[in-house]
Design a protein around this motif. Structure first.
Motif, PDB file in Angstrom:
ATOM      1  N   PRO A  91      63.853  68.130  37.566  1.00  0.00           N
ATOM      2  CA  PRO A  91      64.088  67.630  38.933  1.00  0.00           C
ATOM      3  C   PRO A  91      63.003  68.071  39.918  1.00  0.00           C
ATOM      4  N   LEU A  92      62.502  69.308  39.752  1.00  0.00           N
ATOM      5  CA  LEU A  92      61.459  69.803  40.668  1.00  0.00           C
ATOM      6  C   LEU A  92      60.139  69.084  40.435  1.00  0.00           C
ATOM      7  N   ILE A  93      59.825  68.815  39.160  1.00  0.00           N
ATOM      8  CA  ILE A  93      58.583  68.077  38.858  1.00  0.00           C
ATOM      9  C   ILE A  93      58.664  66.688  39.497  1.00  0.00           C
ATOM     10  N   GLU A  94      59.822  66.056  39.375  1.00  0.00           N
ATOM     11  CA  GLU A  94      60.017  64.727  40.003  1.00  0.00           C
ATOM     12  C   GLU A  94      59.839  64.811  41.524  1.00  0.00           C
ATOM     13  N   LEU A  95      60.393  65.876  42.100  1.00  0.00           N
ATOM     14  CA  LEU A  95      60.334  66.046  43.553  1.00  0.00           C
ATOM     15  C   LEU A  95      58.887  66.128  44.049  1.00  0.00           C
ATOM     16  N   TYR A  96      58.049  66.853  43.294  1.00  0.00           N
ATOM     17  CA  TYR A  96      56.673  67.104  43.743  1.00  0.00           C
ATOM     18  C   TYR A  96      55.633  66.214  43.063  1.00  0.00           C
ATOM     19  N   LYS A  97      56.066  65.207  42.315  1.00  0.00           N
ATOM     20  CA  LYS A  97      55.140  64.462  41.442  1.00  0.00           C
ATOM     21  C   LYS A  97      53.912  63.905  42.161  1.00  0.00           C
ATOM     22  N   ASP A  98      54.068  63.486  43.421  1.00  0.00           N
ATOM     23  CA  ASP A  98      52.931  62.870  44.119  1.00  0.00           C
ATOM     24  C   ASP A  98      51.871  63.887  44.547  1.00  0.00           C
ATOM     25  N   ARG A  99      52.250  65.161  44.524  1.00  0.00           N
ATOM     26  CA  ARG A  99      51.289  66.193  44.946  1.00  0.00           C
ATOM     27  C   ARG A  99      50.530  66.789  43.765  1.00  0.00           C
ATOM     28  N   LEU A 100      50.918  66.422  42.539  1.00  0.00           N
ATOM     29  CA  LEU A 100      50.387  67.107  41.353  1.00  0.00           C
ATOM     30  C   LEU A 100      49.047  66.560  40.892  1.00  0.00           C
ATOM     31  N   LEU A 101      48.204  67.483  40.437  1.00  0.00           N
ATOM     32  CA  LEU A 101      46.931  67.110  39.821  1.00  0.00           C
ATOM     33  C   LEU A 101      47.144  66.799  38.340  1.00  0.00           C
ATOM     34  N   ALA A 102      48.085  67.536  37.710  1.00  0.00           N
ATOM     35  CA  ALA A 102      48.351  67.372  36.275  1.00  0.00           C
ATOM     36  C   ALA A 102      49.711  67.980  35.942  1.00  0.00           C
ATOM     37  N   ILE A 103      50.138  67.759  34.702  1.00  0.00           N
ATOM     38  CA  ILE A 103      51.327  68.424  34.159  1.00  0.00           C
ATOM     39  C   ILE A 103      50.821  69.598  33.315  1.00  0.00           C
ATOM     40  N   GLY A 104      51.299  70.808  33.637  1.00  0.00           N
ATOM     41  CA  GLY A 104      50.826  71.954  32.870  1.00  0.00           C
ATOM     42  C   GLY A 104      51.329  73.269  33.454  1.00  0.00           C
ATOM     43  N   GLU A 105      51.451  74.237  32.714  1.00  0.00           N
ATOM     44  CA  GLU A 105      50.852  74.422  31.396  1.00  0.00           C
ATOM     45  C   GLU A 105      51.888  74.075  30.336  1.00  0.00           C
ATOM     46  N   VAL A 106      51.525  73.173  29.459  1.00  0.00           N
ATOM     47  CA  VAL A 106      52.430  72.738  28.395  1.00  0.00           C
ATOM     48  C   VAL A 106      51.742  72.999  27.055  1.00  0.00           C
ATOM     49  N   GLY A 107      52.476  72.828  25.943  1.00  0.00           N
ATOM     50  CA  GLY A 107      51.806  72.972  24.651  1.00  0.00           C
ATOM     51  C   GLY A 107      52.692  73.551  23.569  1.00  0.00           C
ATOM     52  N   LEU A 108      52.022  74.119  22.565  1.00  0.00           N
ATOM     53  CA  LEU A 108      52.703  74.762  21.446  1.00  0.00           C
ATOM     54  C   LEU A 108      52.150  76.176  21.294  1.00  0.00           C
ATOM     55  N   ASP A 109      53.014  77.100  20.910  1.00  0.00           N
ATOM     56  CA  ASP A 109      52.586  78.472  20.621  1.00  0.00           C
ATOM     57  C   ASP A 109      53.326  78.943  19.379  1.00  0.00           C
ATOM     58  N   PHE A 110      52.609  78.928  18.251  1.00  0.00           N
ATOM     59  CA  PHE A 110      53.242  79.297  16.985  1.00  0.00           C
ATOM     60  C   PHE A 110      52.941  80.744  16.585  1.00  0.00           C
ATOM     61  N   THR A 111      52.614  81.588  17.570  1.00  0.00           N
ATOM     62  CA  THR A 111      52.487  83.022  17.312  1.00  0.00           C
ATOM     63  C   THR A 111      53.806  83.487  16.701  1.00  0.00           C
ATOM     64  N   PRO A 112      53.764  84.171  15.529  1.00  0.00           N
ATOM     65  CA  PRO A 112      55.011  84.500  14.826  1.00  0.00           C
ATOM     66  C   PRO A 112      56.060  85.226  15.668  1.00  0.00           C
ATOM     67  N   ARG A 113      55.646  86.095  16.593  1.00  0.00           N
ATOM     68  CA  ARG A 113      56.694  86.828  17.351  1.00  0.00           C
ATOM     69  C   ARG A 113      57.439  85.922  18.331  1.00  0.00           C
ATOM     70  N   PHE A 114      56.883  84.744  18.640  1.00  0.00           N
ATOM     71  CA  PHE A 114      57.591  83.807  19.524  1.00  0.00           C
ATOM     72  C   PHE A 114      58.285  82.698  18.736  1.00  0.00           C
ATOM     73  N   ALA A 115      57.603  82.179  17.723  1.00  0.00           N
ATOM     74  CA  ALA A 115      58.151  81.042  16.973  1.00  0.00           C
ATOM     75  C   ALA A 115      58.063  81.344  15.483  1.00  0.00           C
ATOM     76  N   SER A 116      59.085  81.999  14.992  1.00  0.00           N
ATOM     77  CA  SER A 116      59.053  82.395  13.575  1.00  0.00           C
ATOM     78  C   SER A 116      59.812  81.401  12.697  1.00  0.00           C
ATOM     79  N   THR A 117      60.637  80.540  13.313  1.00  0.00           N
ATOM     80  CA  THR A 117      61.448  79.620  12.496  1.00  0.00           C
ATOM     81  C   THR A 117      61.006  78.164  12.716  1.00  0.00           C
ATOM     82  N   ASP A 118      61.317  77.329  11.740  1.00  0.00           N
ATOM     83  CA  ASP A 118      61.002  75.898  11.860  1.00  0.00           C
ATOM     84  C   ASP A 118      61.768  75.278  13.030  1.00  0.00           C
ATOM     85  N   GLU A 119      62.975  75.780  13.281  1.00  0.00           N
ATOM     86  CA  GLU A 119      63.793  75.250  14.387  1.00  0.00           C
ATOM     87  C   GLU A 119      63.083  75.495  15.728  1.00  0.00           C
TER      88      GLU A 119
END
Length: 271
Positions: A91-119
């Motif tokens: 909802p906040l991204i929608e609220l401010y969408k016209d002021r944004l330069l980009a969407i971020g920071e987004v992505g994947l982080d498969f460092t084992p201590r954060f993402a150890s399972t397939d789920e």
């Protein structure tokens, strides 16, 4: 635009490290002739602060909102992102969408201590997919994190048809980065490059695909020392040395690249 300064394409101005002296940090960056700072978010708790900074420093602090693949307060509380984290932010991204330069920071982080399972990895993919779709709907570029997940991140971005993409502080192999280059993606280089294992990447990446970043307060020239946007010149100087070209050329080309990558940048700069 003539002799414009460098654009810091990825920094964390809402980070707790800057709480006491953010004005001084921004003034120092201005004094150093940094052209603009692209301020990214990691979680919805930072959104208001980033928007407020962009209002106080129009045309200098340019806001990006998004949900990072690792949530929580470092180091004890950190965990892999969930769809619930994203739902709270939308909802906040929608609220401010016209002021944004980009969407971020987004992505994947498969460092084992954060993402150890397939789920956990699968849920990260779902969160990223939704944010790619959001960026496409809003016609905004993506500012992307891909720690320990270079190939899966680039594959997912391509599969989802993401076109304007910045891969920040890429830690994958140069051969994987080249898949991103072929897709027309840009790669931003932080000051920590002077002490990093990614020096081969700088050698192989064409300057036409490179941007500059600081990732402040992280990824500075010295480990464990707070990084600041004014240090962006350290990254530019290192690239110039590696490529055997003047630092002015690195700044000029990377700033032109930032203008290509972020179509709204030109408009925001003249605010």
């Amino acid at each position: 635009m003539g002799a414009a300064g460098p654009v810091d394409c990825h920094c964390h101005l809402a980070a707790p490290d800057f709480e006491r002296d953010i004005e001084d940090v921004l003034e120092e960056a201005k004094k150093a002739k940094v052209l603009a700072l692209v301020a990214v978010a990691e979680h919805s708790g930072e959104f208001e602060k980033i928007i407020q900074l962009s209002e106080r420093y129009p045309g200098f602090v340019l806001p990006c909102l998004g949900i990072h693949p690792v949530q929580g307060i470092p180091p004890e509380e950190q965990c892999s992102v969930t769809l619930k984290d994203l739902d709270a932010a939308l909802p906040l991204i929608e609220l401010y969408k016209d002021r944004l330069l980009a969407i971020g920071e987004v992505g994947l982080d498969f460092t084992p201590r954060f993402a150890s399972t397939d789920e956990q990895k699968q849920e990260q993919r779902q969160v990223l997919t939704k944010q790619i779709q959001l960026a496409k709907r809003l016609d905004l570029p993506l500012n992307v994190h891909s720690r320990s997940a270079g190939r899966p991140t680039i594959s997912l971005l391509k599969e989802q048809g993401a076109e304007r993409v910045l891969l920040h502080a890429f830690d994958g192999r140069p051969s994987v980065a080249m898949e991103g280059v072929k897709a027309g993606y840009f790669f931003s280089i932080p000051p920590s490059i002077i002490r990093s294992e990614q020096q081969k990447l700088v050698k192989q990446l064409p300057l036409e695909c490179m941007c500059l970043e600081t990732d402040s307060p992280a990824l500075g020239p010295e480990k464990q020392v707070r990084n600041e946007p004014k240090n962006i010149f350290i990254a530019a100087e290192y690239i110039a040395k590696m490529k055997g070209i003047p630092v002015e050329e690195v700044i000029e080309v990377t700033t032109q690249n930032a203008l290509k990558l972020f179509p709204k940048l030109q408009k925001f700069l003249w605010k």
